[in-house]
Design a protein around this motif. Structure first.
Motif, PDB file in Angstrom:
ATOM      1  N   ALA A  89      -1.865  -4.403 -11.030  1.00 39.93           N
ATOM      2  CA  ALA A  89      -1.132  -4.083  -9.800  1.00 39.93           C
ATOM      3  C   ALA A  89      -1.891  -4.651  -8.607  1.00 39.93           C
ATOM      4  O   ALA A  89      -2.138  -3.961  -7.614  1.00 39.93           O
ATOM      5  CB  ALA A  89      -0.947  -2.577  -9.674  1.00 39.93           C
ATOM      6  N   SER A  90      -2.251  -5.926  -8.698  1.00 38.43           N
ATOM      7  CA  SER A  90      -3.098  -6.558  -7.686  1.00 38.43           C
ATOM      8  C   SER A  90      -2.569  -6.367  -6.270  1.00 38.43           C
ATOM      9  O   SER A  90      -3.333  -6.101  -5.337  1.00 38.43           O
ATOM     10  CB  SER A  90      -3.231  -8.059  -7.970  1.00 38.43           C
ATOM     11  OG  SER A  90      -3.867  -8.292  -9.203  1.00 38.43           O
ATOM     12  N   ARG A  91      -1.268  -6.520  -6.092  1.00 32.91           N
ATOM     13  CA  ARG A  91      -0.695  -6.462  -4.750  1.00 32.91           C
ATOM     14  C   ARG A  91      -0.939  -5.112  -4.077  1.00 32.91           C
ATOM     15  O   ARG A  91      -1.155  -5.034  -2.866  1.00 32.91           O
ATOM     16  CB  ARG A  91       0.804  -6.745  -4.825  1.00 32.91           C
ATOM     17  CG  ARG A  91       1.459  -6.973  -3.465  1.00 32.91           C
ATOM     18  CD  ARG A  91       2.969  -7.169  -3.576  1.00 32.91           C
ATOM     19  NE  ARG A  91       3.529  -7.662  -2.336  1.00 32.91           N
ATOM     20  CZ  ARG A  91       3.634  -8.936  -2.009  1.00 32.91           C
ATOM     21  NH1 ARG A  91       3.212  -9.872  -2.855  1.00 32.91           N
ATOM     22  NH2 ARG A  91       4.159  -9.297  -0.846  1.00 32.91           N
ATOM     23  N   ALA A  92      -0.926  -4.044  -4.862  1.00 35.97           N
ATOM     24  CA  ALA A  92      -1.065  -2.694  -4.317  1.00 35.97           C
ATOM     25  C   ALA A  92      -2.434  -2.461  -3.695  1.00 35.97           C
ATOM     26  O   ALA A  92      -2.596  -1.536  -2.902  1.00 35.97           O
ATOM     27  CB  ALA A  92      -0.798  -1.654  -5.404  1.00 35.97           C
ATOM     28  N   PHE A  93      -3.425  -3.304  -4.036  1.00 39.11           N
ATOM     29  CA  PHE A  93      -4.756  -3.130  -3.457  1.00 39.11           C
ATOM     30  C   PHE A  93      -4.746  -3.360  -1.949  1.00 39.11           C
ATOM     31  O   PHE A  93      -5.621  -2.866  -1.243  1.00 39.11           O
ATOM     32  CB  PHE A  93      -5.755  -4.068  -4.128  1.00 39.11           C
ATOM     33  CG  PHE A  93      -6.286  -3.557  -5.435  1.00 39.11           C
ATOM     34  CD1 PHE A  93      -7.427  -2.779  -5.482  1.00 39.11           C
ATOM     35  CD2 PHE A  93      -5.639  -3.853  -6.627  1.00 39.11           C
ATOM     36  CE1 PHE A  93      -7.915  -2.303  -6.688  1.00 39.11           C
ATOM     37  CE2 PHE A  93      -6.117  -3.381  -7.841  1.00 39.11           C
ATOM     38  CZ  PHE A  93      -7.250  -2.594  -7.871  1.00 39.11           C
ATOM     39  N   VAL A  94      -3.775  -4.110  -1.457  1.00 37.27           N
ATOM     40  CA  VAL A  94      -3.691  -4.324   0.002  1.00 37.27           C
ATOM     41  C   VAL A  94      -2.400  -3.775   0.597  1.00 37.27           C
ATOM     42  O   VAL A  94      -2.356  -3.463   1.784  1.00 37.27           O
ATOM     43  CB  VAL A  94      -3.822  -5.826   0.366  1.00 37.27           C
ATOM     44  CG1 VAL A  94      -5.193  -6.346   0.006  1.00 37.27           C
ATOM     45  CG2 VAL A  94      -2.734  -6.658  -0.282  1.00 37.27           C
ATOM     46  N   SER A  95      -1.357  -3.640  -0.218  1.00 39.87           N
ATOM     47  CA  SER A  95      -0.074  -3.182   0.328  1.00 39.87           C
ATOM     48  C   SER A  95      -0.027  -1.668   0.488  1.00 39.87           C
ATOM     49  O   SER A  95       0.676  -1.149   1.355  1.00 39.87           O
ATOM     50  CB  SER A  95       1.077  -3.638  -0.575  1.00 39.87           C
ATOM     51  OG  SER A  95       1.071  -2.907  -1.804  1.00 39.87           O
ATOM     52  N   GLY A  96      -0.758  -0.945  -0.374  1.00 36.77           N
ATOM     53  CA  GLY A  96      -0.696   0.511  -0.349  1.00 36.77           C
ATOM     54  C   GLY A  96       0.577   1.059  -0.952  1.00 36.77           C
ATOM     55  O   GLY A  96       0.816   2.270  -0.914  1.00 36.77           O
ATOM     56  N   ASN A  97       1.408   0.195  -1.546  1.00 38.28           N
ATOM     57  CA  ASN A  97       2.648   0.631  -2.192  1.00 38.28           C
ATOM     58  C   ASN A  97       2.357   0.873  -3.671  1.00 38.28           C
ATOM     59  O   ASN A  97       2.221  -0.065  -4.444  1.00 38.28           O
ATOM     60  CB  ASN A  97       3.726  -0.440  -2.017  1.00 38.28           C
ATOM     61  CG  ASN A  97       5.069  -0.006  -2.601  1.00 38.28           C
ATOM     62  OD1 ASN A  97       5.186   1.065  -3.198  1.00 38.28           O
ATOM     63  ND2 ASN A  97       6.087  -0.829  -2.434  1.00 38.28           N
ATOM     64  N   PHE A  98       2.275   2.130  -4.063  1.00 40.54           N
ATOM     65  CA  PHE A  98       1.873   2.493  -5.418  1.00 40.54           C
ATOM     66  C   PHE A  98       3.048   2.954  -6.285  1.00 40.54           C
ATOM     67  O   PHE A  98       2.848   3.667  -7.265  1.00 40.54           O
ATOM     68  CB  PHE A  98       0.816   3.600  -5.357  1.00 40.54           C
ATOM     69  CG  PHE A  98      -0.391   3.239  -4.527  1.00 40.54           C
ATOM     70  CD1 PHE A  98      -1.031   2.026  -4.702  1.00 40.54           C
ATOM     71  CD2 PHE A  98      -0.874   4.106  -3.573  1.00 40.54           C
ATOM     72  CE1 PHE A  98      -2.135   1.687  -3.940  1.00 40.54           C
ATOM     73  CE2 PHE A  98      -1.981   3.787  -2.797  1.00 40.54           C
ATOM     74  CZ  PHE A  98      -2.607   2.565  -2.987  1.00 40.54           C
ATOM     75  N   THR A  99       4.250   2.540  -5.925  1.00 40.73           N
ATOM     76  CA  THR A  99       5.430   2.936  -6.702  1.00 40.73           C
ATOM     77  C   THR A  99       6.316   1.719  -6.957  1.00 40.73           C
ATOM     78  O   THR A  99       6.318   0.752  -6.190  1.00 40.73           O
ATOM     79  CB  THR A  99       6.258   3.994  -5.950  1.00 40.73           C
ATOM     80  OG1 THR A  99       6.679   3.450  -4.693  1.00 40.73           O
ATOM     81  CG2 THR A  99       5.445   5.254  -5.710  1.00 40.73           C
ATOM     82  N   GLY A 100       7.079   1.790  -8.035  1.00 38.78           N
ATOM     83  CA  GLY A 100       8.102   0.789  -8.320  1.00 38.78           C
ATOM     84  C   GLY A 100       7.610  -0.634  -8.257  1.00 38.78           C
ATOM     85  O   GLY A 100       6.610  -1.009  -8.867  1.00 38.78           O
ATOM     86  N   ASP A 101       8.330  -1.458  -7.476  1.00 37.94           N
ATOM     87  CA  ASP A 101       8.016  -2.879  -7.376  1.00 37.94           C
ATOM     88  C   ASP A 101       6.682  -3.149  -6.693  1.00 37.94           C
ATOM     89  O   ASP A 101       6.185  -4.277  -6.738  1.00 37.94           O
ATOM     90  CB  ASP A 101       9.131  -3.604  -6.606  1.00 37.94           C
ATOM     91  CG  ASP A 101      10.459  -3.603  -7.364  1.00 37.94           C
ATOM     92  OD1 ASP A 101      10.422  -3.394  -8.589  1.00 37.94           O
ATOM     93  OD2 ASP A 101      11.506  -3.803  -6.723  1.00 37.94           O
ATOM     94  N   GLY A 102       6.118  -2.141  -6.047  1.00 34.24           N
ATOM     95  CA  GLY A 102       4.815  -2.330  -5.408  1.00 34.24           C
ATOM     96  C   GLY A 102       3.692  -2.501  -6.398  1.00 34.24           C
ATOM     97  O   GLY A 102       2.640  -3.061  -6.062  1.00 34.24           O
ATOM     98  N   LEU A 103       3.895  -2.022  -7.625  1.00 37.09           N
ATOM     99  CA  LEU A 103       2.861  -2.120  -8.661  1.00 37.09           C
ATOM    100  C   LEU A 103       3.059  -3.424  -9.427  1.00 37.09           C
ATOM    101  O   LEU A 103       3.480  -3.442 -10.583  1.00 37.09           O
ATOM    102  CB  LEU A 103       2.924  -0.910  -9.589  1.00 37.09           C
ATOM    103  CG  LEU A 103       2.596   0.426  -8.916  1.00 37.09           C
ATOM    104  CD1 LEU A 103       2.877   1.587  -9.863  1.00 37.09           C
ATOM    105  CD2 LEU A 103       1.145   0.465  -8.453  1.00 37.09           C
ATOM    106  N   THR A 104       2.736  -4.529  -8.782  1.00 34.15           N
ATOM    107  CA  THR A 104       2.951  -5.857  -9.349  1.00 34.15           C
ATOM    108  C   THR A 104       1.713  -6.719  -9.160  1.00 34.15           C
ATOM    109  O   THR A 104       0.886  -6.459  -8.278  1.00 34.15           O
ATOM    110  CB  THR A 104       4.159  -6.536  -8.673  1.00 34.15           C
ATOM    111  OG1 THR A 104       4.292  -7.874  -9.163  1.00 34.15           O
ATOM    112  CG2 THR A 104       3.978  -6.600  -7.164  1.00 34.15           C
ATOM    113  N   ASP A 105       1.608  -7.767  -9.979  1.00 37.13           N
ATOM    114  CA  ASP A 105       0.493  -8.705  -9.829  1.00 37.13           C
ATOM    115  C   ASP A 105       0.863  -9.884  -8.935  1.00 37.13           C
ATOM    116  O   ASP A 105       0.050 -10.771  -8.702  1.00 37.13           O
ATOM    117  CB  ASP A 105       0.013  -9.208 -11.190  1.00 37.13           C
ATOM    118  CG  ASP A 105       1.090  -9.993 -11.944  1.00 37.13           C
ATOM    119  OD1 ASP A 105       2.251 -10.022 -11.471  1.00 37.13           O
ATOM    120  OD2 ASP A 105       0.775 -10.568 -12.993  1.00 37.13           O
ATOM    121  N   SER A 106       2.077  -9.896  -8.395  1.00 41.75           N
ATOM    122  CA  SER A 106       2.510 -10.991  -7.533  1.00 41.75           C
ATOM    123  C   SER A 106       1.871 -10.883  -6.152  1.00 41.75           C
ATOM    124  O   SER A 106       1.916  -9.821  -5.520  1.00 41.75           O
ATOM    125  CB  SER A 106       4.034 -10.986  -7.385  1.00 41.75           C
ATOM    126  OG  SER A 106       4.440 -11.933  -6.413  1.00 41.75           O
TER     127      SER A 106
END
Length: 243
Positions: A89-106
């Motif tokens: 869930a790389s993206r969540a490390f900076v987005s702070g979105n820990f649900t659904g589509d936020g837990l992505t490696d994009s």
């Protein structure tokens, strides 16, 4: 001729050595676990999400997989960082979105500063936890080789680091304003030597995709140069501005 027992022992040792060499070639005898890198599929990594207490807890970031079991109090089921366990869930490390589509490696659409932050997080896991393998997919192919996405992410992070260093050096040439805030008096900026002005931070567009400003102190002779902004409600030659 008398048979020597030592000769018999030597023959037995030689035969055993030959047999072992046939079963375990030289390469396998000298292979070490440290040289082995396990390749995970998304489905395999999901098994190590902390739900099975008999298994370790794994986490992926930019395709690298780490054993974070020693941080079970953080990554276990029901704990604050469990959303990172068993996935990348790389993206969540900076987005702070820990649900659904936020837990992505994009990392698509992220700024160079944000990508640099994620690469810094990966380096943190290399220093702090045990690297156990690679996740096949966006960042590593089926042979464990880096993909163009991984190379692109690392290049973007390196560019972000260069821009941040450039910005730091540029801003060091102009002293920053002092500032403070209190509930009773609100915000205040001032200069011990010079006058406070808002100036743009040009590298911020490349770093974050947004323009930002900072408060810097200027001598009176320099106040006429373009791009300097007086704080609203502040006198032109005031050394202290209440906001």
């Amino acid at each position: 001729m008398r048979w020597s027992p030592f000769l018999g022992i030597s023959l037995i040792v030689a035969l055993l050595s030959l047999l072992l060499f046939k079963i375990f070639p030289l390469k396998s005898l000298y292979s070490t676990p440290q040289n082995f890198q396990r390749l995970f599929t998304v489905e395999e990594l999901a098994i190590y999400n902390g739900s099975d207490p008999s298994l370790p807890i794994f986490l992926g970031i930019i395709g690298s997989v780490f054993d974070v079991s020693k941080g079970k109090s953080h990554y276990g089921v029901g704990d604050g960082y469990n959303h990172f366990a068993g996935r990348d869930a790389s993206r969540a490390f900076v987005s702070g979105n820990f649900t659904g589509d936020g837990l992505t490696d994009s990392l698509h659409g992220l700024s160079s500063a944000e990508v640099k932050s994620i690469v810094d997080w990966r380096d943190f896991y290399f220093r702090t936890y045990t690297f156990v393998g690679k996740l096949v997919g966006r960042y590593y192919d089926s042979e464990g080789n880096p993909t163009k996405y991984l190379k692109g992410a690392e290049a973007k992070a390196a560019r972000g680091a260069q821009l941040m260093e450039k910005q730091k050096n540029e801003e060091a040439k102009l002293p920053s304003c002092n500032s403070r805030w209190s509930q009773e008096e609100g915000s205040e900026v001032w200069c011990d030597d010079g006058y406070p002005r808002l100036v743009q931070r040009p590298e911020q567009i490349a770093l974050t995709g947004k323009m930002s400003k900072r408060c810097a102190c200027f001598k009176e002779d320099d106040l006429g140069q373009p791009g300097l902004e007086v704080y609203e409600g502040c006198d032109y030659l005031a050394k202290t501005c209440r906001l």
